[in-house]
Every structure is written in structure tokens, then in C-alpha cells.
Enzyme design. Structure first.
Site, PDB file in Angstrom:
ATOM      1  N   ASP A 131       1.963   4.182   3.696  1.00 50.11           N
ATOM      2  CA  ASP A 131       1.403   5.079   2.688  1.00 50.11           C
ATOM      3  C   ASP A 131       2.589   5.749   2.005  1.00 50.11           C
ATOM      4  O   ASP A 131       3.695   5.797   2.546  1.00 50.11           O
ATOM      5  CB  ASP A 131       0.429   6.094   3.303  1.00 50.11           C
ATOM      6  CG  ASP A 131      -0.492   6.681   2.236  1.00 50.11           C
ATOM      7  OD1 ASP A 131      -0.162   6.573   1.031  1.00 50.11           O
ATOM      8  OD2 ASP A 131      -1.544   7.254   2.589  1.00 50.11           O
TER       9      ASP A 131
HETATM   10  C1  BGC Z   1      -2.653   8.000  -0.655  1.00 50.33           C
HETATM   11  C2  BGC Z   1      -2.937   6.517  -0.735  1.00 50.33           C
HETATM   12  C3  BGC Z   1      -2.504   5.985  -2.074  1.00 50.33           C
HETATM   13  C4  BGC Z   1      -1.036   6.294  -2.275  1.00 50.33           C
HETATM   14  C5  BGC Z   1      -0.490   5.810  -3.593  1.00 50.33           C
HETATM   15  C6  BGC Z   1      -1.240   8.336  -1.038  1.00 50.33           C
HETATM   16  O1  BGC Z   1      -1.082   9.722  -1.186  1.00 50.33           O
HETATM   17  O2  BGC Z   1      -2.910   8.461   0.649  1.00 50.33           O
HETATM   18  O3  BGC Z   1      -4.314   6.286  -0.536  1.00 50.33           O
HETATM   19  O4  BGC Z   1      -2.761   4.618  -2.146  1.00 50.33           O
HETATM   20  O5  BGC Z   1      -0.856   7.708  -2.229  1.00 50.33           O
HETATM   21  O6  BGC Z   1      -1.005   6.567  -4.635  1.00 50.33           O
END
Ligand code: BGC
Length: 753
Positions: free
Chosen positions: A225
Site C-alpha cells: 500500500d
Molecule cells: C489506500 C489504497 C490506495 C492507495 C493508492 C492508499 O492510501 O489505502 O487503497 O490504493 O492509497 O491511492
């Protein structure tokens, strides 16, 4: 040797394992870069690099209803079509991997990201998630299954350790991931921010390598993530291939140094590089930048999903579908005019266009249109405060003039988002005040809820004529909702989560969201309906519930085993005068004398059946026998207990229409040892008779023991003791020597397991 087939240098390999910028991977000779974008209910892609969090300024894309709404359709085929549509828009935008679906379990209705997730039940989450993956990948765009794993809250999400015993971890929190990985083979899996049992997920070798790859056979790329990696070298060694976003080379240098110092085996880096290379080439091979994004067709699909995901919770009268000939219809509530399409955070899609329920109802009700009153201001909405000086009084006057009043309610745009949890389930006070006032004045009241996580519907739900859970509807939601309210679409949505009476009843309540960096999943496997049922608690609306404008009858359930599957067949008939789609749910209970705690019932299969008035059809549902297993911490593996299982077919978890029992012989019996208890020896098919035989030669001691065991409380104590402990008692009918021989004989007869 050309530039593209020479071996990569250590620096080039290290660079491949982290992002080039916020959204693209790094390239190397012979390895193209690929682009990622959120996900999951539409595309969030930026023309340039956007703000540094990447949250604003994305290009317009179809905003489909989020997972909470799509999931409520209980229709994997529909989810697959949405996946294919998002893939088409991704291709047109040059995106190779879409960051979704999110399939975490809704452990608490307070979780701020519940709108992005499908269900409190792992089977529903898995079936819907797998379908989205199939839709995306079938169209040549990779999926990123997220957030792996146990990311069930936003409070302290970057650090909190989800402390979960292995049985609930396997049966509830990993189960959907396991199913999707095995069946739909996502190109990537996204590791979550949190820690699991004290180890940050991004550095958790047990989770990312032993479970995900070695047990489940995942052969794709694990991507972090965004910003979830704490220790790059540990993470790589644990199995995290790609760190996102770019760290401006810092992580890459750490990897190079660790290899140079001999602290990291270069083969570990090579494995990740091979996986990233395979993904990059696969992505490059399926690019089609000239694709037309197909926005018009996707708007129609978004409308269909909004209608299909709408859940009719209550319909006395029936007051719905609206009959314009029955009298004027008033619409009350700012949310009818200013809809909240989706939740906030990284999933936020910039819609191509928006249709409101207000516009649709005004236009389609014709002469029956009585008017609109906003009733309350909507905090955080553009247009907030447009309610006027006396918003409630205006709404009451309008409601008093109508035959039916539709009241639109919901937490509003500022309450549900990634990054924080809600701290209560209540609707905003101005809305409940409005509703109370309208209930006094109106003849018939229909409440339409718009929310990403469940809200409390007591104490007013009993007093409204109809209650419609429209969830977060996406860009065409106003049209889809009007279709259901006016009867142009048949409601067939079902709850994928329980609507509790009170927050205090929620199974995780006393353990949510934890404290001081730890959250203990103390309710174990009793999550969602499993928890309400185990404590026999009343709920506002149960898991699986949803009404239609018609009615269905169930008959003739039969279950049989066929190889490694149990097959259940039954007949469903539409007994009403409108067409409709029933969602037949198959639960199991048991076995009755299970040696471990079991939920009252668990969903094992579901299927939708669309029937014309008067039509009947036989439906068949299959359950792999292995799905009936529980996860045994003693055996460190799944175990199907032998015994009688009850198969229940129903229209919700609390509306079981038919049941049938089936005996299953289960897996191999547990191995007996000297440490096994008297009860375990007696119950064992080979060990029990051998023990009886050994005791029959014990003479006086056996006779004395028999007399002792005639006392039920002594017997219960003895049954809990191991044979080794019994043998150690002076004068025991079985000596330590006897016991050794007994265990030897059992093994020699091949009856130990
Ligand atoms: C989120 C993810 C997301 C990623 C990219 C993170 O803060 O938890 O779900 O895909 O950011 O935007």
C-alpha cells in the site's frame, strides 16, 4: 549481446522493486514501466502528477456504485461486467493495473472504508471480489487485491496491530483472500498498512510468503500500500516485491547495500525482479491506448448497478412501487438534490456526469409531483445550508399536502471516508428531527437511506411505511433509485451486513478500535451475523434480508454428496404478480456434536433466480466438502469433522425456509497419543475398542474404577484427563506400561489416524 538482454546490474534490479513516481513502476533495459491507478469502483487517474497525496484533480471517469452497493446485488456476473467496464476505461487512460477490489471483512459498521468493502461474510466478499478480478483481467488489465490483510479499521491504520487468533484469521479474515487468489489469480496483491499479530504486514514473511505463495500458490506481484513499507530490506525478504510510491531511490540503495554486505541473498531480489518483469511484460502486451472509454454505456451500467444494489428493507401496504395515480408525492431531504455518490479518500472518482433522484422523480412523476423541500442542511456538501430559514416547517407543510412523502436521509459527505472511522451509527440530529416532524404530518412515509456503512434505524423504522437502503449510488444512482421507487426496476438487493439495533450489540464492540497500537479481535469467529446469532440478539434487519415487489415460495430441498461436493437442490416459485429476482442463500450448521465452537449457521453458497409471475424453477447450489472445515489450531490445518450437518435454504440468515440433514464422514480421525484424553480415546473408532479391551483385563482396579465412574461428576473429571495422567495415579486400572503398549498397538493396526 544487446542492451535489452544483458543481465541487469544490482542497481537496476533494486530500482525495479520500487515506484518511479506516485503511480508508475520503474523501468530497466528490457523491462517496461507499468501504470497503476485507483480503484476500486471507477478510475482515479491524473493527467499530470496531481497533488502529492494523489487525492485531487483526477480525470472524469464513470463513478460506479461502490462495493457496498455492488455487493448488495449478490450477483458475481454483474460485478464481472463492472470489472470489464473499468478495465476498458483503464485501457483508454493507459492504466495497466487497477488498485482493487477491496475485500476486507466489515468487522464493525464504524469502519470508515466499509463503503469500499463488500460484506461481513467472507463468501460474499470472495465471490464478488473474484468476479471483479475476472472482469478486469479478462479485459487485459491487472487487479490488485487489497488490503491484505486484516485492515478492518482506519483508526491508527498505519501502525495498529490486528491481534487475531489463527482460527478467526483463517476462517474469516484470510478466507476471502484465499478464495480469490486460488480462483481468480489476481496479477497483484496489495499488502496493507497495519501489523498482524505484532509484525507489520509489509514485513510479514509468514503472511506474504508462507501463506500467500507457498500455501495458496500466488505467483503474482505483492505491491505495498502507498507508503506501507517501514524496512525495505525486511520487506523484500518477507516477499514484498514492489514498494510504492517512489522513495527517490532510498529503498533501492538499502537493498543494494544489504546485498553488498551479504545481509540479503541476491536470489531474493532476483525472484522479485522476475515477478515484476513478468507483470510489466504482460501489461505492455495487452495495452490498447486507442480504446474508447465507453462512458455512455458505462453510465447505463452504473444505473443498473445502483438499482440492483438497492435493498428494500420494509414495504408496508405495500406503499412501493409508487403509484402516481394514488396521489401526490412529495420529496424531502437535501440528499435527494445533492447526492453523496461515494465515500472519501483514495477511492474517490471524479464522475463523468451526475443524475439526481430529485430530477428523475420530478420528471417521471408528472402530475403526481407535489414538490421538494430540503429539510436540513448537509454539512460538507456544496450547497450546504440551502435549507432556508425554516427548513423543517417547509418540509412538514409539503408533506401534509401529499399522499406519500419520500424522505432522503444519510450521514452526509464528511462522515464516511478512508483515513478515519465513524464513532457512532446515528443519523445527524437535524435529519431525525425532520423525520419526526414529517411522521406527525404525513400520510405515508418512505425513508430512503444513503450511506456507506449501516446507520441506526431505531426508534423510527417501525413508524415508516417503507424503508429503502440505497447505499452510496454512484453517478447514475438518482436514475437507478427512481427506477426502483417507480417500479421500472424490481428491487432485488440483499443486505451483505447486519443492520444492528444498537452499536452496543455489534460483536466487535468492546474490542473496536483497540488502544495503544493494538486491536484484539476478541469476538473470534463470531463476526457479523455469526456473532448476533450466537448470542441470540434481535437485530433491526438481518444479513441476507431484502424484499421484492413480488413473493417467492421455496420447496423440496434435497442434499446429496457427489465426490468432493455437496449438492443442494430446491424449487423456487414466484407466487406474486410481478417479475422478480430471488437470492437463494444456502447456510450450514453443525455438526451437532462438534468438538469446537461453531456459528449457528454460516453462508456456504448463494444464487440468484429471476422468475416471471407464476414461474417456478429448480435451482442447484454446490458446496465443496472442504468448505465445511474449521481451522484446527491443534492440527495447524483445516479439518472436516465427521457428523450430521444441517443444510438450510433461506431468504436471509433469519428467514430459513427449508432444511435437510446430511451425514458426512469427514476427514481422517485425529491421531491418538498418551496425551489424548479419556473422552478422545473412547470416541475414537479404533482407539475406543482397544482401550475397552485393555481395561477388561485389569481385574480389581477396573472394577473399582467402574464404581468411581458411576458418579457423573467423577466421570466428567476423568473424561477431561489424558490417559497419561490417569496412568500416573497409583492403583490406576491402566499402568504406564499398558498405555505404551496400547499406543503401539493402535499404530501397528494403522488406526492412529
Ligand atoms: C489506500 C489504497 C490506495 C492507495 C493508492 C492508499 O492510501 O489505502 O487503497 O490504493 O492509497 O491511492
Amino acid at each position: 549481446m544487446t542492451e535489452t538482454d544483458r543481465p541487469l546490474t544490482l542497481a537496476e534490479k533494486a530500482r525495479l522493486t520500487s515506484g518511479h513516481d506516485t503511480w508508475t513502476s520503474s523501468a530497466a533495459p528490457g523491462v517496461p514501466s507499468f501504470r497503476m491507478a485507483d480503484g476500486p469502483h471507477g478510475l482515479r487517474v491524473h493527467a499530470d502528477r496531481g497533488d502529492h497525496l494523489g487525492l485531487q484533480g483526477s480525470l472524469p471517469a464513470t463513478c460506479f456504485p461502490p462495493a457496498v452497493t455492488l455487493g448488495s446485488a449478490w450477483d458475481p456476473g454483474l460485478a464481472e461486467r463492472v470489472g470489464a467496464a473499468i478495465a476498458r476505461e483503464a485501457k483508454a487512460a493507459g492504466v495497466d493495473v487497477v488498485l482493487g477490489p477491496g475485500i476486507n471483512i466489515k468487522r464493525s459498521p464504524l469502519c470508515g472504508r466499509n463503503f469500499e468493502y463488500f460484506s461481513e461474510d467472507p463468501l460474499v466478499a470472495a465471490e464478488m471480489g473474484a468476479a471483479l478480478v475476472r472482469g478486469l483481467q479478462g479485459a487485459g488489465v491487472g487487479a490488485s487485491l487489497k488490503h491484505f490483510a486484516a485492515n478492518n479499521q482506519e483508526t491508527d491504520r498505519l501502525r495498529v496491530s490486528a491481534d487475531i487468533d489463527e482460527r478467526p484469521l483463517r476462517e474469516i479474515y484470510l478466507r476471502a483472500f484465499e478464495r480469490v487468489v486460488r480462483r481468480a489469480r489476481p496479477w497483484t496483491v496489495m499488502s496493507s498498512y497495519n501489523a498482524l499479530n505484532g509484525v507489520p504486514v509489509s514485513e510479514n514473511r509468514w503472511l506474504l510468503t508462507e501463506v500467500l505463495r507457498e500455501e495458496w500458490g500466488f505467483d503474482g506481484v505483492v505491491v505495498s500500500d502507498w507508503g506501507a513499507v517501514h524496512d525495505r530490506v525486511e520487506a523484500l525478504a518477507a516477499g514484498l516485491d514492489l514498494q510504492m510510491p517512489s522513495t527517490q531511490g532510498r529503498g533501492d540503495r538499502e537493498i543494494e547495500q544489504a546485498v553488498a554486505r551479504g545481509e540479503l541473498d541476491e536470489a531474493v531480489l532476483d525472484r522479485s525482479v522476475a515477478r515484476i518483469t513478468a507483470l510489466a511484460r504482460r501489461a505492455a502486451a495487452s495495452r490498447a491506448p486507442d480504446t474508447d472509454p465507453g462512458h455512455d454505456g458505462h453510465h447505463a451500467l452504473a444505473r443498473e448497478v445502483a438499482a440492483r444494489g438497492t435493498v428494500l428493507l420494509k414495504n408496508d401496504g405495500p406503499v412501493l412501487p409508487l403509484d402516481p395515480a394514488a396521489g401526490p408525492v412529495a420529496v424531502v431531504g437535501e440528499l435527494a438534490r445533492t447526492p453523496v455518490l461515494q465515500g472519501g479518500g483514495s477511492a474517490r472518482v471524479e464522475p463523468v456526469r451526475v443524475e439526481t433522484a430529485l430530477d428523475h422523480l420530478r420528471e417521471r412523476l408528472g402530475a403526481a409531483w407535489a414538490g421538494f423541500a430540503p429539510g436540513y442542511p448537509l454539512a460538507g456538501a456544496s450547497g450546504a445550508g440551502r435549507g432556508g430559514a425554516e427548513p423543517i416547517a417547509d418540509a412538514v407543510r409539503l408533506a401534509a399536502s401529499a399522499r406519500t412523502t419520500l424522505v432522503f436521509l444519510g450521514p452526509g459527505p464528511a462522515e464516511e471516508s478512508e483515513g478515519f472511522d465513524r464513532d457512532h451509527l446515528d443519523l445527524p440530529a437535524p435529519q431525525t428531527e425532520l423525520l419526526e416532524a414529517v411522521l406527525e404530518a404525513a400520510e405515508r412515509v418512505v425513508v430512503v437511506l444513503s450511506n456507506g456503512g449501516t446507520v441506526r434505524v431505531t426508534p423510527w423504522a417501525d413508524r415508516v411505511d417503507a424503508l429503502v437502503e440505497a447505499w452510496l449510488p454512484g453517478q447514475a444512482g438518482g436514475a437507478g433509485l427512481a427506477d426502483v421507487l417507480l417500479g421500472d426496476a424490481e428491487p432485488s438487493g440483499r443486505l451483505t451486513e447486519t443492520v444492528p439495533l444498537r452499536l452496543e450489540d455489534v460483536p466487535s464492540h468492546l474490542n473496536f478500535p483497540g488502544e495503544e497500537g493494538r486491536v484484539r479481535y476478541g469476538e473470534g469467529i463470531f463476526v457479523g451475523y455469526r456473532g448476533y446469532d450466537a448470542r441470540d440478539l434481535p437485530v433491526a434487519f438481518p444479513f441476507g434480508h431484502g424484499l421484492s415487489y413480488t413473493a417467492f415460495a421455496y420447496s423440496g430441498l434435497s442434499v446429496r454428496r457427489e465426490g468432493e461436493e455437496v449438492r443442494a437442490a430446491l424449487t423456487v416459485a414466484n407466487t406474486g404478480d410481478r417479475p422478480g429476482r430471488e437470492v437463494v442463500q444456502l447456510y450450514t450448521a453443525g455438526p451437532a456434536d462438534s468438538g469446537v465452537a461453531r456459528p449457528v449457521r454460516e453462508l456456504r453458497a448463494f444464487t440468484g433466480v429471476t422468475l416471471a409471475p407464476g414461474e417456478r424453477r429448480e435451482v442447484e447450489l454446490a458446496v465443496p466438502v472442504g468448505d465445511l472445515a474449521y481451522y484446527s489450531i491443534r492440527d495447524a490445518g483445516w479439518r472436516v469433522e465427521p457428523g450430521t450437518y444441517r443444510f438450510e435454504a433461506g431468504a436471509s440468515s433469519r428467514d430459513i425456509r427449508l432444511s435437510a440433514d446430511l451425514d458426512l464422514d469427514g476427514g481422517p480421525d485425529r491421531e491418538l497419543t498418551a496425551e489424548s484424553t479419556l473422552a478422545e480415546w473412547r470416541a475414537h473408532p479404533a482407539g475406543g475398542p482397544l482401550l475397552t479391551e485393555a481395561l477388561s483385563t485389569a481385574g480389581d482396579a477396573a472394577e473399582r474404577t467402574r464404581r468411581l465412574l458411576a458418579d457423573p461428576s467423577v466421570r466428567r473429571i476423568a473424561e477431561q484427563m489424558s490417559l497419561a495422567a490417569i496412568a500416573a495415579i497409583p492403583g490406576s486400572p491402566i499402568t504406564e506400561e499398558d498405555l505404551e503398549k496400547l499406543v503401539e498397538r493402535l499404530h501397528a493396526d494403522g488406526g492412529a489416524d
